[in-house]
Scaffold this motif. Structure first.
Motif, PDB file in Angstrom:
ATOM      1  N   GLY A  22     -19.536 -16.890 -13.191  1.00 19.55           N
ATOM      2  CA  GLY A  22     -20.718 -17.762 -13.302  1.00 19.55           C
ATOM      3  C   GLY A  22     -21.530 -18.045 -14.740  1.00 19.55           C
ATOM      4  N   LYS A  34     -28.671 -18.497 -15.630  1.00 21.84           N
ATOM      5  CA  LYS A  34     -29.769 -19.513 -15.545  1.00 21.84           C
ATOM      6  C   LYS A  34     -30.808 -19.224 -16.873  1.00 21.84           C
ATOM      7  CE  LYS A  34     -29.666 -22.327 -11.926  1.00 21.84           C
ATOM      8  NZ  LYS A  34     -29.733 -23.887 -12.286  1.00 21.84           N
ATOM      9  N   VAL A  47     -25.931 -16.901 -11.895  1.00 19.39           N
ATOM     10  CA  VAL A  47     -25.414 -17.565 -10.666  1.00 19.39           C
ATOM     11  C   VAL A  47     -23.969 -17.901 -10.848  1.00 19.39           C
ATOM     12  CG1 VAL A  47     -27.854 -18.843 -10.364  1.00 19.39           C
ATOM     13  CG2 VAL A  47     -26.154 -19.738 -12.059  1.00 19.39           C
ATOM     14  N   GLU A  48     -23.394 -18.037  -9.687  1.00 20.26           N
ATOM     15  CA  GLU A  48     -22.067 -18.280  -9.493  1.00 20.26           C
ATOM     16  C   GLU A  48     -21.803 -19.881  -9.517  1.00 20.26           C
ATOM     17  OE1 GLU A  48     -20.351 -17.029  -5.709  1.00 20.26           O
ATOM     18  OE2 GLU A  48     -18.329 -16.952  -6.568  1.00 20.26           O
ATOM     19  N   ARG A  49     -20.708 -19.946 -10.174  1.00 24.53           N
ATOM     20  CA  ARG A  49     -20.427 -21.429 -10.525  1.00 24.53           C
ATOM     21  C   ARG A  49     -18.801 -21.733 -10.191  1.00 24.53           C
ATOM     22  NH1 ARG A  49     -24.809 -22.184  -9.434  1.00 24.53           N
ATOM     23  NH2 ARG A  49     -26.505 -23.206 -10.527  1.00 24.53           N
ATOM     24  N   CYS A  50     -17.826 -20.734 -10.053  1.00 23.34           N
ATOM     25  CA  CYS A  50     -16.668 -20.921 -10.071  1.00 23.34           C
ATOM     26  C   CYS A  50     -15.953 -19.660  -9.116  1.00 23.34           C
ATOM     27  CB  CYS A  50     -15.935 -20.929 -11.467  1.00 23.34           C
ATOM     28  SG  CYS A  50     -14.141 -21.169 -11.426  1.00 23.34           S
ATOM     29  N   ILE A 104     -19.911 -30.746  -9.871  1.00 21.73           N
ATOM     30  CA  ILE A 104     -20.522 -29.645  -9.230  1.00 21.73           C
ATOM     31  C   ILE A 104     -19.377 -29.304  -8.173  1.00 21.73           C
ATOM     32  CG2 ILE A 104     -22.285 -29.033  -7.389  1.00 21.73           C
ATOM     33  CD1 ILE A 104     -23.682 -31.454  -8.778  1.00 21.73           C
ATOM     34  N   CYS A 105     -18.991 -27.841  -8.208  1.00 28.62           N
ATOM     35  CA  CYS A 105     -17.992 -27.461  -7.556  1.00 28.62           C
ATOM     36  C   CYS A 105     -18.057 -27.200  -5.962  1.00 28.62           C
ATOM     37  CB  CYS A 105     -17.522 -26.058  -8.010  1.00 28.62           C
ATOM     38  SG  CYS A 105     -16.101 -25.493  -7.166  1.00 28.62           S
ATOM     39  N   ALA A 156     -17.194 -23.430  -5.078  1.00 24.39           N
ATOM     40  CA  ALA A 156     -18.264 -22.391  -5.276  1.00 24.39           C
ATOM     41  C   ALA A 156     -19.596 -22.763  -4.416  1.00 24.39           C
ATOM     42  CB  ALA A 156     -18.340 -22.283  -6.471  1.00 24.39           C
ATOM     43  N   ARG A 157     -20.021 -23.922  -4.656  1.00 22.51           N
ATOM     44  CA  ARG A 157     -21.277 -24.205  -4.208  1.00 22.51           C
ATOM     45  C   ARG A 157     -21.594 -24.435  -2.695  1.00 22.51           C
ATOM     46  NH1 ARG A 157     -24.451 -25.809  -9.024  1.00 22.51           N
ATOM     47  NH2 ARG A 157     -26.295 -25.490  -7.580  1.00 22.51           N
ATOM     48  N   GLY A 189     -24.527 -27.876  -1.629  1.00 24.43           N
ATOM     49  CA  GLY A 189     -23.414 -28.055  -2.515  1.00 24.43           C
ATOM     50  C   GLY A 189     -23.307 -29.644  -2.472  1.00 24.43           C
TER      51      GLY A 189
END
Lengths: 146, 222
Positions: free
Chosen positions: B120, B123, B129-132, B146-147, B150-151, B178
């Protein structure tokens, strides 16, 4: 053991609490001699490492004294310190120490009487808690020991 | 970055039961950035461990050290002289660092002090925060950066599920949907045509299902 002499480390901000300690001295106010003051440029300098090391070396209680909220010389150092003190309370609790052995106070440089009052209050609190299990040199009050 | 969280203190102390001298080894990489495994955290954990053991009358000797990265052989070579001095190593790196240490120092137990949580970003300081999810099949071109893996809580590839309400996910009203984020951003970029494209079933062979993954740059092999 309500009659021991606690060792208390007070991390004091140069611009406020340290000034208040100085004023308490000028005003000839009496407060317990257990307090070991360590002056910081700002309480924003505080990290859990400082506080833990004080306990590790045998302090029975530790407090951080910074400026009144909103009055920090470095704008928000005291607001930075506050959550760190709260976080460190959890860390010492994990080890088995009472979180009450650690506290944060706020005072201005003009609050000499408040400095003395905090010193008295906190010393009393630590006396009630008893010595830290990590304090290897527990001192019993002289009159009691005699 | 790889985000890690410190394990519960009780779990760490249990791992170290029976040991008299340990190396608490920090990592200067990702876990320093997310404030869970760098030099300061090594000091904090070491203090706590010493205090807890002192209190029991069973002192623990600790060597505190932080290397640049535990996922690189040249950096963990730096502790070569320290490892034989201790009964165990407590690694404050992500799972990769712990395993690199265990592979390099086969005769000494290496324990994890962190739970490796996610890939991640920050912020803000202290808020990650997790993003991948490292699926190995990046779809960010189609989804406006925007994944969906992950999202989206269900990792759906073609639009939101029926649980999306007012832009929030059904798992938690605090969690953004997401796919709502993707559609809003595609719209604002004028790229809604990408949403029209049906994405094929994800090839999960590039994810964990293909076994441990590797990436080799042939031009760097010697």
């Amino acid at each position: 053991m309500a009659d021991f002499e606690p060792t208390i480390v007070a991390f004091c901000c140069h611009y406020c609490a340290y000034g208040a300690a100085d004023l308490a001295g000028s005003m000839r106010l009496e407060y317990p001699t257990n307090i070991r003051v360590i002056r910081l440029p700002c309480t924003g300098k505080i990290t859990p490492v400082f506080l833990l090391r004080a306990f590790e070396k045998g302090a029975d209680g530790v407090y951080v004294a910074g400026c009144l909220e909103g009055d920090c010389h470095f704008i928000q150092g005291n607001l930075v310190a506050k959550p760190r003190v709260n976080y460190t309370k959890k860390l010492i609790q994990e080890v088995g120490l009472e979180p009450e052995r650690l506290e944060m106070y706020n005072m201005s440089a003009a609050m000499g009487p408040r400095f003395a009052e905090v010193a008295r209050e906190f010393t009393e609190r630590i006396i009630n808690l008893g010595p830290s299990p990590l304090n290897k040199n527990v001192k019993i009050k002289k009159e009691q020991a005699a | 970055m790889v985000v890690g969280e410190r394990k519960p203190f009780d779990e760490i102390t249990r791992m170290l039961e029976g040991h008299k001298k340990v190396l608490v080894l920090g990592c200067g990489g990702c876990v320093t950035v997310c404030l869970t495994g760098g030099q300061d955290e090594v000091r904090v954990l070491s203090s706590q461990l010493r205090m807890a053991r002192d209190k029991e009358g069973n002192p623990l000797e600790i060597i505190e050290k932080t290397v640049e990265r535990q996922c690189d052989p040249e950096y963990i070579d730096e502790v070569q002289s320290l490892v034989p001095e201790v009964d165990a190593v407590l690694s404050m790196a992500c799972g990769a660092g712990v395993q690199f240490m265990a592979e390099r120092y086969t005769g000494t137990p290496v324990y994890p002090a962190l739970n490796t949580s996610f890939v991640g970003g920050s912020k803000k300081e202290g808020y990650y925060v997790e993003r991948c999810q490292t699926c190995g099949e990046c779809k960010l071109y189609y989804t406006a950066g925007i994944c969906p893996i992950a999202r989206c809580s269900k990792s759906l590839l073609n639009g939101p599920c029926g649980g999306s309400t007012k832009g929030k996910c059904e798992i938690d009203p605090e969690v953004d949907c997401g796919w709502q984020l993707i559609i809003d951003r595609l719209e604002s970029l004028g790229q809604m045509d990408r949403y029209e494209e049906i994405m094929a079933i994800c090839d999960w062979r590039s994810n964990r299902d293909g076994g441990p993954r590797k990436m080799i740059r042939e031009d760097f092999q010697r």
